[in-house]
Scaffold this motif. Structure first.
Motif, PDB file in Angstrom:
ATOM      1  N   SER A  18      30.317  42.193  34.439  1.00 35.51           N
ATOM      2  CA  SER A  18      29.127  42.468  35.228  1.00 35.51           C
ATOM      3  C   SER A  18      28.631  43.888  34.920  1.00 35.51           C
ATOM      4  O   SER A  18      29.424  44.795  34.665  1.00 35.51           O
ATOM      5  CB  SER A  18      29.435  42.296  36.713  1.00 35.51           C
ATOM      6  OG  SER A  18      30.591  43.038  37.067  1.00 35.51           O
ATOM      7  N   ASN A  38      27.746  46.812  36.087  1.00 35.89           N
ATOM      8  CA  ASN A  38      27.814  47.786  37.169  1.00 35.89           C
ATOM      9  C   ASN A  38      28.970  48.738  36.861  1.00 35.89           C
ATOM     10  O   ASN A  38      29.861  48.381  36.094  1.00 35.89           O
ATOM     11  CB  ASN A  38      28.076  47.077  38.510  1.00 35.89           C
ATOM     12  CG  ASN A  38      29.293  46.179  38.426  1.00 35.89           C
ATOM     13  OD1 ASN A  38      29.202  45.034  37.977  1.00 35.89           O
ATOM     14  ND2 ASN A  38      30.440  46.702  38.811  1.00 35.89           N
ATOM     15  N   GLU A  40      28.733  36.169  41.111  1.00 32.40           N
ATOM     16  CA  GLU A  40      29.416  35.837  39.863  1.00 32.40           C
ATOM     17  C   GLU A  40      29.860  34.371  39.790  1.00 32.40           C
ATOM     18  O   GLU A  40      29.919  33.665  40.790  1.00 32.40           O
ATOM     19  CB  GLU A  40      30.672  36.722  39.701  1.00 32.40           C
ATOM     20  CG  GLU A  40      30.384  38.181  39.425  1.00 32.40           C
ATOM     21  CD  GLU A  40      30.149  38.994  40.672  1.00 32.40           C
ATOM     22  OE1 GLU A  40      30.003  38.411  41.779  1.00 32.40           O
ATOM     23  OE2 GLU A  40      30.115  40.233  40.554  1.00 32.40           O
ATOM     24  N   LYS A  82      31.749  51.461  31.938  1.00 32.54           N
ATOM     25  CA  LYS A  82      31.986  50.978  33.301  1.00 32.54           C
ATOM     26  C   LYS A  82      33.059  51.770  34.031  1.00 32.54           C
ATOM     27  O   LYS A  82      33.159  51.709  35.250  1.00 32.54           O
ATOM     28  CB  LYS A  82      32.438  49.499  33.279  1.00 32.54           C
ATOM     29  CG  LYS A  82      31.337  48.506  33.042  1.00 32.54           C
ATOM     30  CD  LYS A  82      31.864  47.077  33.136  1.00 32.54           C
ATOM     31  CE  LYS A  82      32.470  46.705  34.459  1.00 32.54           C
ATOM     32  NZ  LYS A  82      31.605  45.994  35.390  1.00 32.54           N
TER      33      LYS A  82
HETATM   34 MG    MG Z   1      32.490  42.524  37.931  1.00 32.21          MG
END
Ligand code: MG
Ligand code: TXA
Length: 315
Positions: free
Chosen positions: A132, A134, A168, A45
């Protein structure tokens, strides 16, 4: 690359990282017992080490092995909102949780997701950490294709369709005898009133102080495009507006719509796809119609847009 539930399970217990659907957003999952996989999440990430990860469980009883004592109302919150889009940050028994997961804090964040695939998977693998799915700072992923855009066609993804919430979890933190919201999310503040007897306060980072939610330090959810917040649009204006399907905008604009102004659920659900669309199309600037109420789920939408905008200035 889409994988089956069995393949996802095998990858995770062998110390690999897999993208996993939840009802909020897709997560990048690693087993809590696999330190090298956890390190890989941070590398993949580009995530700062001081930003801790949420531990995802399949049953509330699992929390008891990490904490000495539950904060007040923990059981009521858990039984009302779990499985679901609520994350609870609690003081923990430090040696039970790898320091990298909790960024050396004396607390850790827990959630039981509701998506049937993540539930099934976690009940087989045991606790999974999942930020998450991404690249750090970019919009979150609400579809498996978003994960592929960020991590490549060969990255293993468990396809769970489009995330039903699309934003989220709400994060609550217990301090000074009250729960407060340290990240707005899919559950609105007023939903906690019947359970707690009060509406948790929304904590904003104070000047010069580290935020209670370390992730709030960073720019987030941001496309390459510059986002300009606006409430009015000149009649002869042109360009791209992120707006609403039940509003009329001057004819020179192309509208990427977030659904109707009466339906914030759809607007938050579509947000990350629309932000990602800007980059797919190489759009340089988009105006965002922020003429919506400052309440309920709209507050979550406003906060995400604010963080995603380059300059954060309301025009
Ligand atoms: Mg996040
Ligand atoms: O809906 C969600 O919560 C998704 C899905 C995948 O479950 N996960 C997610 O993770 O949003 P992430 O890593 O993108 O955001 C987690 C946030 C970060 O801002 C982090 O700083 C905060 O949770 N956090 C984690 N542990 C914490 C702790 N001990 N104290 C305060 N904040 C914490």
């Amino acid at each position: 690359m889409r994988v089956t539930l069995l393949q996802a399970y095998e990858l995770l217990i062998n110390g690999d990282v897999v993208a996993v659907p939840t009802e909020t957003v897709y997560g990048l999952a690693a087993s809590l017992n696999r330190p090298s996989a956890i390190d890989r999440i941070f590398q993949l990430k580009g995530r700062p080490q001081n930003n801790p990860l949420i531990i995802h469980l399949s049953h509330v009883s699992q929390v008891s092995s990490y904490v000495n004592q539950y904060p007040p109302d923990f059981e009521a919150l858990a039984s009302t909102f779990w499985p679901g889009a609520l994350t609870l940050v609690m003081p923990i028994i430090a040696e039970k949780i790898p320091a990298s997961v909790r960024a050396h804090l004396p607390t850790a964040a827990f959630r039981i997701p509701q998506h049937p695939l993540s539930q099934k998977l976690i009940s087989q693998t045991g606790p999974l950490v999942m930020p998450s799915a991404n690249l750090s700072g970019k919009p979150s992923s609400t579809h498996w294709k978003h994960v592929t855009d960020d991590f490549g066609a060969d990255f293993p993804i468990l396809d769970g369709g489009i995330c039903s919430k699309g934003v989220e979890s709400t994060i609550l933190f217990y301090q000074e005898e009250r729960w407060s919201i340290i990240r707005l999310g899919a559950i609105v503040p007023s939903a906690f009133l019947p359970i707690l007897g009060y509406e948790p306060q929304i904590e904003k980072p104070k000047n010069g102080e580290a935020p209670l939610c370390p992730g709030q330090m960073y720019r987030h959810y941001a496309p390459k495009a510059k986002l300009v917040m606006a409430k009015t649009f000149p009649i002869d204006g042109k360009g791209v507006i992120i707006g609403f399907s039940d509003r009329k905008y001057p004819s020179g604009y192309r509208v990427l719509n977030l659904g109707k102004t009466s339906d914030p659920n759809t607007s938050v659900k579509k947000l990350y796809s629309v932000l990602r669309q800007l980059d797919v199309e190489g759009i340089v600037t988009a105006e965002v119609d922020i003429d919506f109420p400052q309440e309920g789920l709209w507050l979550t939408l406003a906060e995400r847009l604010w963080k995603a905008s380059t300059q954060g200035v309301v025009a």
